[in-house]
Design a protein around this motif. Structure first.
Motif, PDB file in Angstrom:
ATOM      1  N   LYS A   9       0.818  -1.218   0.000  1.00 52.12           N
ATOM      2  CA  LYS A   9       0.000   0.000   0.000  1.00 52.12           C
ATOM      3  C   LYS A   9       0.852   1.268   0.000  1.00 52.12           C
ATOM      4  CE  LYS A   9      -3.961  -1.846   2.550  1.00 52.12           C
ATOM      5  NZ  LYS A   9      -4.775  -1.658   3.774  1.00 52.12           N
ATOM      6  N   CYS A  10       2.119   1.155   0.361  1.00 51.23           N
ATOM      7  CA  CYS A  10       2.985   2.334   0.489  1.00 51.23           C
ATOM      8  C   CYS A  10       3.155   3.018  -0.857  1.00 51.23           C
ATOM      9  CB  CYS A  10       4.351   1.919   1.050  1.00 51.23           C
ATOM     10  SG  CYS A  10       5.493   3.301   1.259  1.00 51.23           S
ATOM     11  N   GLN A  11       2.959   4.340  -0.853  1.00 48.17           N
ATOM     12  CA  GLN A  11       3.117   5.136  -2.065  1.00 48.17           C
ATOM     13  C   GLN A  11       4.344   6.043  -1.998  1.00 48.17           C
ATOM     14  OE1 GLN A  11       1.019   4.875  -4.888  1.00 48.17           O
ATOM     15  NE2 GLN A  11       0.498   3.032  -3.730  1.00 48.17           N
ATOM     16  N   GLY A  12       5.146   5.894  -0.957  1.00 50.70           N
ATOM     17  CA  GLY A  12       6.396   6.633  -0.863  1.00 50.70           C
ATOM     18  C   GLY A  12       6.268   8.076  -0.402  1.00 50.70           C
ATOM     19  N   HIS A  13       5.232   8.401   0.345  1.00 47.14           N
ATOM     20  CA  HIS A  13       5.080   9.771   0.861  1.00 47.14           C
ATOM     21  C   HIS A  13       6.103  10.092   1.946  1.00 47.14           C
ATOM     22  CE1 HIS A  13       1.315  10.273  -1.312  1.00 47.14           C
ATOM     23  NE2 HIS A  13       0.916   9.099  -0.832  1.00 47.14           N
ATOM     24  N   ALA A  14       6.572   9.060   2.655  1.00 45.99           N
ATOM     25  CA  ALA A  14       7.590   9.182   3.709  1.00 45.99           C
ATOM     26  C   ALA A  14       7.125  10.016   4.900  1.00 45.99           C
ATOM     27  CB  ALA A  14       8.901   9.727   3.152  1.00 45.99           C
ATOM     28  N   ARG A  15       5.839  10.116   5.092  1.00 44.49           N
ATOM     29  CA  ARG A  15       5.336  10.861   6.249  1.00 44.49           C
ATOM     30  C   ARG A  15       5.667  10.141   7.553  1.00 44.49           C
ATOM     31  NH1 ARG A  15      -0.514  13.149   4.252  1.00 44.49           N
ATOM     32  NH2 ARG A  15       0.295  14.365   2.518  1.00 44.49           N
ATOM     33  N   CYS A  16       5.649   8.812   7.517  1.00 40.34           N
ATOM     34  CA  CYS A  16       6.011   8.048   8.721  1.00 40.34           C
ATOM     35  C   CYS A  16       7.449   8.367   9.122  1.00 40.34           C
ATOM     36  CB  CYS A  16       5.831   6.555   8.483  1.00 40.34           C
ATOM     37  SG  CYS A  16       6.807   5.872   7.117  1.00 40.34           S
ATOM     38  N   TRP A  17       8.324   8.367   8.155  1.00 42.23           N
ATOM     39  CA  TRP A  17       9.741   8.647   8.400  1.00 42.23           C
ATOM     40  C   TRP A  17       9.923  10.072   8.916  1.00 42.23           C
ATOM     41  CZ3 TRP A  17      13.325  12.032   6.444  1.00 42.23           C
ATOM     42  CH2 TRP A  17      14.655  11.746   6.771  1.00 42.23           C
ATOM     43  N   GLU A  44       6.687   4.482  21.524  1.00 45.74           N
ATOM     44  CA  GLU A  44       5.322   4.231  21.062  1.00 45.74           C
ATOM     45  C   GLU A  44       4.611   5.487  20.561  1.00 45.74           C
ATOM     46  OE1 GLU A  44       3.176   2.044  24.024  1.00 45.74           O
ATOM     47  OE2 GLU A  44       4.209   0.171  23.524  1.00 45.74           O
ATOM     48  N   LEU A  45       4.813   6.613  21.209  1.00 48.74           N
ATOM     49  CA  LEU A  45       4.128   7.833  20.787  1.00 48.74           C
ATOM     50  C   LEU A  45       4.576   8.246  19.388  1.00 48.74           C
ATOM     51  CD1 LEU A  45       2.201  10.149  21.356  1.00 48.74           C
ATOM     52  CD2 LEU A  45       4.075  11.357  22.468  1.00 48.74           C
ATOM     53  N   LEU A  46       5.880   8.276  19.155  1.00 48.28           N
ATOM     54  CA  LEU A  46       6.392   8.648  17.832  1.00 48.28           C
ATOM     55  C   LEU A  46       5.963   7.638  16.769  1.00 48.28           C
ATOM     56  CD1 LEU A  46      10.015   9.926  18.521  1.00 48.28           C
ATOM     57  CD2 LEU A  46       8.055  11.241  17.720  1.00 48.28           C
ATOM     58  N   ALA A  47       6.029   6.356  17.106  1.00 44.51           N
ATOM     59  CA  ALA A  47       5.630   5.317  16.146  1.00 44.51           C
ATOM     60  C   ALA A  47       4.159   5.439  15.802  1.00 44.51           C
ATOM     61  CB  ALA A  47       5.935   3.941  16.718  1.00 44.51           C
ATOM     62  N   SER A  48       3.358   5.715  16.792  1.00 46.51           N
ATOM     63  CA  SER A  48       1.921   5.875  16.563  1.00 46.51           C
ATOM     64  C   SER A  48       1.652   7.082  15.672  1.00 46.51           C
ATOM     65  CB  SER A  48       1.210   6.036  17.912  1.00 46.51           C
ATOM     66  OG  SER A  48      -0.156   6.238  17.733  1.00 46.51           O
ATOM     67  N   ARG A  49       2.335   8.179  15.939  1.00 46.42           N
ATOM     68  CA  ARG A  49       2.174   9.373  15.089  1.00 46.42           C
ATOM     69  C   ARG A  49       2.580   9.071  13.646  1.00 46.42           C
ATOM     70  NH1 ARG A  49       4.819  13.975  18.978  1.00 46.42           N
ATOM     71  NH2 ARG A  49       3.058  14.177  20.385  1.00 46.42           N
TER      72      ARG A  49
END
Length: 80
Positions: A9-17, A44-49
């Motif tokens: 599903k990843c489209q390479g927006h890199a928002r998670c990163w 956990e907080l950063l990963a969740s965000r």
């Protein structure tokens, strides 16, 4: 906590990163690398965000993992 990666599903927006570069690994083209991610309690907080920032919902937060059970058992042991 564990992050389930649906890298198809990843489209390479890199928002998670952008939210948590130490947690989410991307390839050279900006797509999330395959494989679920075990997250330490302190992250956990950063990963969740990061997971929630994905517009394609390629990242799923799994709070039913053994870590949650371990925390529950620890809290019961400590009287919490």
């Amino acid at each position: 906590m564990r992050i389930i990666v649906h890298n198809a599903k990843c489209q390479g927006h890199a928002r998670c990163w952008a939210q948590a570069p130490d947690i989410f690994d991307l390839n050279d083209e900006g797509y999330i690398l395959p494989g679920d991610i075990d997250v330490e309690e302190k992250d956990e907080l950063l990963a969740s965000r990061g997971a929630r920032s994905c517009p394609e919902r390629a990242l799923e937060i799994d709070r039913t993992s053994d870590a949650l059970l371990d925390r529950l058992l620890f809290n019961q042991h400590c009287g919490g």
